[in-house]
Design a protein around this motif. Sequence first.
Motif, mmCIF file in Angstrom:
data_model
loop_
_atom_site.group_PDB
_atom_site.id
_atom_site.type_symbol
_atom_site.label_atom_id
_atom_site.label_comp_id
_atom_site.label_asym_id
_atom_site.label_seq_id
_atom_site.Cartn_x
_atom_site.Cartn_y
_atom_site.Cartn_z
ATOM 1 N N GLU A 161 0.852 -1.178 0.000
ATOM 2 C CA GLU A 161 0.000 0.000 0.000
ATOM 3 C C GLU A 161 0.891 1.232 0.000
ATOM 4 O OE1 GLU A 161 -3.560 2.094 2.667
ATOM 5 O OE2 GLU A 161 -2.776 0.110 3.179
ATOM 6 N N VAL A 162 0.779 2.039 -1.059
ATOM 7 C CA VAL A 162 1.616 3.224 -1.247
ATOM 8 C C VAL A 162 0.753 4.465 -1.083
ATOM 9 C CG1 VAL A 162 3.150 4.453 -2.817
ATOM 10 C CG2 VAL A 162 3.142 1.949 -2.797
ATOM 11 N N GLU A 163 1.197 5.414 -0.231
ATOM 12 C CA GLU A 163 0.436 6.632 0.017
ATOM 13 C C GLU A 163 1.354 7.845 -0.049
ATOM 14 O OE1 GLU A 163 -1.512 6.356 3.743
ATOM 15 O OE2 GLU A 163 -3.096 5.010 3.030
ATOM 16 N N ILE A 164 0.851 8.926 -0.648
ATOM 17 C CA ILE A 164 1.612 10.174 -0.686
ATOM 18 C C ILE A 164 1.619 10.800 0.701
ATOM 19 C CG2 ILE A 164 -0.370 11.602 -1.317
ATOM 20 C CD1 ILE A 164 1.568 13.146 -3.194
ATOM 21 N N MET A 165 2.718 11.446 1.058
ATOM 22 C CA MET A 165 2.813 12.064 2.381
ATOM 23 C C MET A 165 1.922 13.295 2.479
ATOM 24 S SD MET A 165 6.654 11.559 3.818
ATOM 25 C CE MET A 165 6.041 11.941 5.460
ATOM 26 N N ASP A 166 1.687 13.726 3.707
ATOM 27 C CA ASP A 166 0.762 14.812 3.995
ATOM 28 C C ASP A 166 1.229 16.119 3.360
ATOM 29 O OD1 ASP A 166 -0.324 17.116 5.936
ATOM 30 O OD2 ASP A 166 -1.639 15.362 6.045
ATOM 31 N N ARG A 167 0.265 16.987 3.033
ATOM 32 C CA ARG A 167 0.572 18.288 2.432
ATOM 33 C C ARG A 167 1.393 19.171 3.362
ATOM 34 N NH1 ARG A 167 -2.714 19.807 -2.007
ATOM 35 N NH2 ARG A 167 -2.488 21.996 -1.426
ATOM 36 N N ARG A 168 1.339 18.899 4.676
ATOM 37 C CA ARG A 168 2.182 19.673 5.588
ATOM 38 C C ARG A 168 3.657 19.447 5.284
ATOM 39 N NH1 ARG A 168 -1.484 17.774 9.495
ATOM 40 N NH2 ARG A 168 0.013 16.140 10.055
ATOM 41 N N VAL A 169 3.988 18.263 4.777
ATOM 42 C CA VAL A 169 5.382 17.914 4.508
ATOM 43 C C VAL A 169 5.786 18.334 3.100
ATOM 44 C CG1 VAL A 169 7.031 16.009 4.331
ATOM 45 C CG2 VAL A 169 5.278 16.000 6.131
ATOM 46 N N LEU A 170 4.906 18.120 2.140
ATOM 47 C CA LEU A 170 5.265 18.299 0.739
ATOM 48 C C LEU A 170 5.003 19.721 0.270
ATOM 49 C CD1 LEU A 170 3.806 15.006 -0.762
ATOM 50 C CD2 LEU A 170 6.106 15.424 0.133
ATOM 51 N N GLY A 171 5.948 20.264 -0.482
ATOM 52 C CA GLY A 171 5.759 21.537 -1.152
ATOM 53 C C GLY A 171 5.342 21.310 -2.587
ATOM 54 N N THR A 172 5.379 22.379 -3.387
ATOM 55 C CA THR A 172 4.988 22.250 -4.786
ATOM 56 C C THR A 172 6.170 21.896 -5.678
ATOM 57 O OG1 THR A 172 5.274 24.634 -5.077
ATOM 58 C CG2 THR A 172 3.059 23.835 -4.557
#
Length: 867
Positions: A161-172
């Motif tokens: 199961e692969v999930e993108i990390m939270d928007r708090r962590v990721l920038g644009t």
Amino acid sequence: MMQRLLLLSALALSATIALYAQPLAGSTTFEKDIATANLEASQNNYSRALENYEKAFEKQEEDSLVAKIAYYNYQLRDYAAAQRGYKRLFRRREAADSTFNDQRFYYGQALKSRGEYDDAIMVFMDYLRHETDPEMRSRAQLEITGAELGQNMPENTSEVEVEIMDRRVLGTFSEYSPALSEDETTLYFSTWKTSDPANLLAMDDEANVSRVFKTVKDEEGEWQRPEPLGVEVNRPEVHTANPAISADGRRLFYNRLILEGNKPIDARIYVSDIDDEGWKSGNEVDGLGGGEYLALQPNVGELFGGEVLFFVSDMDGGFGGYDIYYAPYRGDGSYGTPINLGETVNTPGDDVSPFFFDGTLYFSTDGLPTIGGRDIYYTVWNGAEWSQPENMGAGFNSPADDQSFKLYGDGFVGFMTSNREGGRSIKSKTCCDDIYSFEIARIYADLVVGLFTADREGLNGGSVQIEPMVNNEIVPGGDTQSKDSGNRYDFGLELEYDYMVIGDHPDYYPDTFFFNTKGLEESATTTHRFYLRAKPKPPPEPEFDTIYIEEAFVLENILFDFNESIIRKEAEIDLQFLKDKMEEYPEMVVELSSHTDPQGQDNYNQRLSQRRANSTRRWLIQNGIDNSRMTAVGYGETVPKEVDERTARRYDFLNVGDVLTESFINALPSEEQKEQAYFLNRRTEVKILQGPTSITRRRIINEETGEEIEEAPDRNANPGMSALDDLPDSSSQGISQTSFPPELHPQSSLYGRDENLEELPILIFGQRNQELGEVAKGDTREMVFTFRNAGKVPAQIMLISTCECTEADHNNTKVYQPGESGEIRAVFDSTEKDESETISIDIFLEQTDSRGTPIVEELRYSYELIK
């Protein structure tokens, strides 16, 4: 920051580029835009170059600018924009046109990076028609193999199961090289905070400089907003990237880089130790890099009982672009001479982001078959050598770039990066890498289903439905897969469930299989094969039909393969009748309608029926009937058939006036009756809207073939239709030749090669080159190419590639044993042709030669076009 090495010099700038460093006095704004774009391109600033090429194109639309815009969109990983540009560039060009052929390679890669594997394969095939450079031909063949891997790779799996990390962590912007601390509470990675990737040359702003950041997990287990590390690691006006943590958590390795636009020109490895105050000032790792070569993406591992540092480099003596090396640790803060991992791991492409865990090296590459750009592979160290790398499969890999794979803890959780769609991007859906977390199931269950005929031949065009059950009741969570080609179906399963599986095909009786995933103590894959029985065809009978205006009548012979909307040859009997009647009555206007049975999803059935109705109209237009005299309507399953007198006479279980709705069919007492009712619903009809009040037709249908008996055309009068026993054996290419090794034909890729033919299949064709003679524009011609496997090992056809004007038919699941014969059927449609030609049909085998490339057998046919 890693960037893909350019594999082609298609858009290499000329030696006079320096003349354009400043726009020339008196030059036009168009010329100034071109000069500025060329300057930015020479400095590897692809974003600015693209902007100025687009400005120039607004002033003057040239194909060369379309090519450059598409190319730089691809380099910036905007695959959708690249695809649109290349489609515009090539849509007016035949496959035989070699103009911009170097750009076809990138067009194929853009399509592949969007998961459009069928189109990508065709573009790479067109590219190979014109490319002579052995290295680039090998690259294109590799891309084709990767696209085929993507076609066949299971989409549904319960293993990961692969999930993108939270928007708090990721920038644009892109995030690179996630690295987890020893206590698993801090995640390090590198990124930019810029809002414009074109500004990366402005080093005076820290937002335009790559830095190492960390995010900390709070008491609830949530990752917090990232903060950059101090100046001990992140030096002002220096790019810092690719963090990695030693196994004991005491050392932080990373890169300091100098970029030229989008490309690194200097990359060195640094290390910082930790104390109670945090990370100390970094020191360059002694013995690595130092400006002589790039040293990127460090990661600590263990070989031969001692610590080693894996890293990526372009130093001389490698096997391709970037190779993976290791350097043994000397124990005094320095490392020994770097050692290349060898050609088992390193490829002619780029091999990057190494990570060593529990005896296994994980890395990303574009030098092995990939389903996208870079795929994640793994290789196992046995103490003396590396195993052959294996693809990590779906989930981990996508049509985009997947890399920086890391495992932690007991090896069931980790992180990776990918620019797959669904992430956060500053420019396009796929421009930028995001961090993904994943969890590997400790126990998983999968199902692999195969559809076959009762004669154990692979059955394409079917569907498999799986339904979870609790207490003998179906519960939500089912899945249905349908395939136009291929007969393998893969499903991921939930544990502790009963399952019902249904194998189906429109021309065969369905079958059902039950199993469960209860009580599993280890992972398991269940495999099941369905051997479906063919349905009987309704018995036809000769009769006359009188058709009145506004009354729909069925075109009995218009048959379509499952999920297909391509007119089969049998349909031409009824279509020719309709064409003749419309020529007899010039005022005649008709509605062409197509209907499906109620099986399957409503929306899908409607779309399929519309495509089939359009195919009927297209045939009539191509044969001289004006488009304005026809409307084509797909009704899907919404208009079930009403039984008329003739149908009631033919089927004694039906009565005049019965409407074959789904509820009516389900109430029939036998499966055979239900299947016959479904068959009657699958029909194509014609309704006379204007013109004659009635027409009459005579029907005499052959029960075995479905063809009209009287006045039917001779369908066996085509070249190449002879049976195997009738083929000439006097030619060196006669199929009956028995001596070994047989004489190879110049149209075989094995011809003139130093190969061990004892270990290769050898296809001998009775007639490789066929002359169709005169063909009127708009006509079709059938061909059959017969062959025998004259080799000593089995042969299997993997792919048949030819132009859009030719449809080739073959069961690619069939394996031909030594001595076994087969045939390839092809239909040529001259509608879009404007001149006489010789056309190639390339047959790619599953088996490869000594270089690892598929064996290719070429067939040809020629015709003289009569307009």
